[in-house]
Write an enzyme that holds these catalytic residues in place. Structure first.
Site, short mmCIF file in Angstrom:
data_model
loop_
_atom_site.label_atom_id
_atom_site.label_comp_id
_atom_site.label_asym_id
_atom_site.label_seq_id
_atom_site.Cartn_x
_atom_site.Cartn_y
_atom_site.Cartn_z
CB SER A 49 9.18 -1.11 -5.95
OG SER A 49 8.18 -0.33 -6.53
CE1 TYR A 199 -0.32 0.77 3.00
CE2 TYR A 199 -1.58 2.79 3.55
CZ TYR A 199 -0.40 2.07 3.23
OH TYR A 199 0.82 2.71 3.04
CE LYS A 203 1.97 0.46 5.76
NZ LYS A 203 3.38 0.51 5.52
CB THR A 234 5.62 4.50 -5.24
OG1 THR A 234 4.53 4.35 -4.34
CG2 THR A 234 6.66 5.49 -4.38
N1 LIG Z 1 4.16 6.18 -1.84
C1 LIG Z 1 3.43 6.62 -0.76
O1 LIG Z 1 3.03 7.59 -0.96
C2 LIG Z 1 3.43 6.11 0.52
C3 LIG Z 1 2.54 6.75 1.64
C4 LIG Z 1 2.53 6.03 2.83
C5 LIG Z 1 3.17 4.93 3.18
N2 LIG Z 1 3.86 4.41 2.03
C6 LIG Z 1 4.45 3.03 2.49
O2 LIG Z 1 5.86 2.82 1.58
C7 LIG Z 1 6.39 1.63 1.65
C8 LIG Z 1 6.78 1.44 0.21
O3 LIG Z 1 5.77 1.76 -0.44
P1 LIG Z 1 5.85 2.35 -1.99
O4 LIG Z 1 4.96 3.57 -1.94
O5 LIG Z 1 7.26 2.74 -2.30
O6 LIG Z 1 5.39 0.95 -2.94
P2 LIG Z 1 5.92 0.36 -4.08
O7 LIG Z 1 6.76 0.73 -4.88
O8 LIG Z 1 4.76 -0.80 -4.58
O9 LIG Z 1 6.84 -0.81 -3.24
C9 LIG Z 1 6.41 -1.73 -2.28
C10 LIG Z 1 7.55 -2.81 -2.10
O10 LIG Z 1 6.88 -3.72 -1.21
C11 LIG Z 1 7.24 -5.21 -1.74
N3 LIG Z 1 6.61 -6.25 -0.95
C12 LIG Z 1 5.05 -6.25 -0.93
N4 LIG Z 1 5.00 -7.19 -0.23
C13 LIG Z 1 5.92 -7.96 0.13
C14 LIG Z 1 6.31 -9.21 0.52
N5 LIG Z 1 5.35 -9.90 1.15
N6 LIG Z 1 7.63 -9.39 0.80
C15 LIG Z 1 8.57 -8.64 0.26
N7 LIG Z 1 8.45 -7.44 -0.17
C16 LIG Z 1 6.89 -7.06 -0.54
C17 LIG Z 1 6.97 -4.60 -3.16
O11 LIG Z 1 7.63 -5.81 -3.98
P3 LIG Z 1 6.80 -6.31 -5.56
O12 LIG Z 1 7.50 -5.45 -6.38
O13 LIG Z 1 7.31 -7.72 -5.59
O14 LIG Z 1 5.48 -6.05 -5.36
C18 LIG Z 1 7.68 -3.62 -3.40
O15 LIG Z 1 9.03 -3.73 -3.60
C19 LIG Z 1 4.99 1.00 2.06
O16 LIG Z 1 5.04 0.26 3.37
C20 LIG Z 1 4.03 1.91 1.89
O17 LIG Z 1 2.79 1.49 2.73
C21 LIG Z 1 3.83 4.79 0.85
#
Ligand SMILES: NC(=O)c1ccc[n+]([C@@H]2O[C@H](COP(=O)([O-])OP(=O)(O)OC[C@H]3O[C@@H](n4cnc5c(N)ncnc54)[C@H](OP(=O)(O)O)[C@@H]3O)[C@@H](O)[C@H]2O)c1
Length: 314
Positions: A49, A199, A203, A234
């Site tokens: 994802s 969170y 981080k 996302t």
């Molecule tokens: N998007 C932003 O603006 C943003 C900003 C700052 C930081 N981030 C960081 O970027 C990273 C990715 O986030 P995203 O925005 O791309 O969100 P996302 O699309 O929800 O992706 C999160 C992914 O982590 C997986 N996950 C969660 N818990 C897990 C576990 N225990 N074991 C294995 N996989 C697990 C989820 O799996 P499921 O699909 O099974 O839930 C999903 O594949 C995160 O660390 C987030 O904190 C994102």
């Protein structure tokens, strides 16, 4: 940097948003990502994802042997098939792993068939609305962002070393700028739970862990980076922060833009020569914007002690 760029970066919004990405991209070094990664083993957690999926796809497009570490089989399989169809890469594998479950992490690392790991991306992330506790008795954001990644990284140390330089990348968040490192009440048993703070605190821990691991392994064939992606559209942002998403959705980055620095840290030659820094849009950034968030050495020692004690991985 021009005065206008400095002012836009200081605004945060026009730095973390998509205009920020496009402005910062004007200084990217052309050709940095014109690299092939054939044979390089790249592990990406949460690869089904958002930013993890975009990272896995970009690494696969460069020929890497990508391992998608996902907790849900159907979602992982769908991601793998989509990446295989888009890139033609056949060296992809779905590895089922819940990174917040320490026993599973240990078993996974011990049984990993790949003798070396070139890149380990700690991307999996969660922002729970209510306090959740994992089977190990850990609060879920701590288990997912800190304890699991710590245990996985240490268990793969020899494999990372064999890749010299093995690259470890923590996908942190700009939200960590609001938090001072604190190991006081890490399981949220003495305060009302606040998912956004939990969170952001974990981080912050990722950024410090990257520094500590980089120090430990400096000159030993493993580099460790932390990065933050800005604000990307996302599933996590839509479901965990619906109000923020409604307000910002027109200015959010694409998942690919959010993943760009992860891919650069994983693939670019220049990134193999650095270690222990926080990156955003391919540039090292300060780890603090506020004086009040600066930790002292005792806090850093407490983080190491907690990771070792709670995971059993010294
Ligand atoms: N998007 C932003 O603006 C943003 C900003 C700052 C930081 N981030 C960081 O970027 C990273 C990715 O986030 P995203 O925005 O791309 O969100 P996302 O699309 O929800 O992706 C999160 C992914 O982590 C997986 N996950 C969660 N818990 C897990 C576990 N225990 N074991 C294995 N996989 C697990 C989820 O799996 P499921 O699909 O099974 O839930 C999903 O594949 C995160 O660390 C987030 O904190 C994102």
């Amino acid at each position: 940097m021009s005065l206008l760029d400095a002012a836009l970066d200081a605004s945060i919004v026009f730095s973390f948003d998509r205009t920020g990405f496009r402005r910062h991209a004007r200084s990217f070094v052309p050709g940095d990502l014109d690299v092939r990664l054939d044979g390089a083993v790249c592990l990406v957690t949460g690869a089904n994802s958002g930013i993890g999926l975009a990272t896995a796809r970009a690494l696969a497009a460069r020929g890497a042997a990508v391992r998608l570490l996902c907790r849900r089989e159907a979602a992982g399989r769908e991601a793998l098939e989509a990446i295989a169809a888009e890139t033609g890469n056949r060296d992809l594998r779905l590895d089922l792993l819940d990174v917040s479950d320490l026993a599973t992490v240990r078993r996974y690392a011990a049984a990993l068939p790949d003798p070396r790991v070139d890149v380990l991306v700690h991307n999996a992330g969660v922002l729970p609305a209510a306090r959740e506790v994992t089977p190990d008795g850990l609060e879920r954001t701590f288990a997912t962002h800190v304890a699991g990644p710590w245990a996985l990284t240490l268990a793969l140390e020899e494999r990372l070393r064999r890749a010299a330089p093995g690259r470890v990348i923590f996908v942190s968040s700009g939200g960590m700028y609001t938090q001072r490192l604190s190991l006081d009440d890490v399981d949220w048993s003495r305060r009302p739970y606040d998912g956004v703070t939990a969170y952001a605190q974990t981080k912050r821990m990722q950024v410090v862990l990257a520094e500590l691991l980089a120090e430990r392994w400096r000159g030993q064939g493993i580099v460790v980076h932390a990065m933050h992606p800005g604000w990307a559209d996302t599933p996590a942002v839509r479901s965990s922060l619906p109000r923020f998403w409604r307000l910002t959705r027109r200015i959010l980055r694409t998942p690919e833009e959010g993943a760009d620095t992860v891919v650069w840290l994983a693939a670019a030659r220049a990134a193999a020569e650095r270690t222990g820094e926080l990156w955003f849009d391919r540039r090292p950034r300060p780890t603090h914007l506020l004086r009040r968030t600066r930790e002292d050495p005792a806090d850093r020692a407490a983080l190491l002690e907690a990771c070792a004690r709670l995971t059993g991985a010294p």
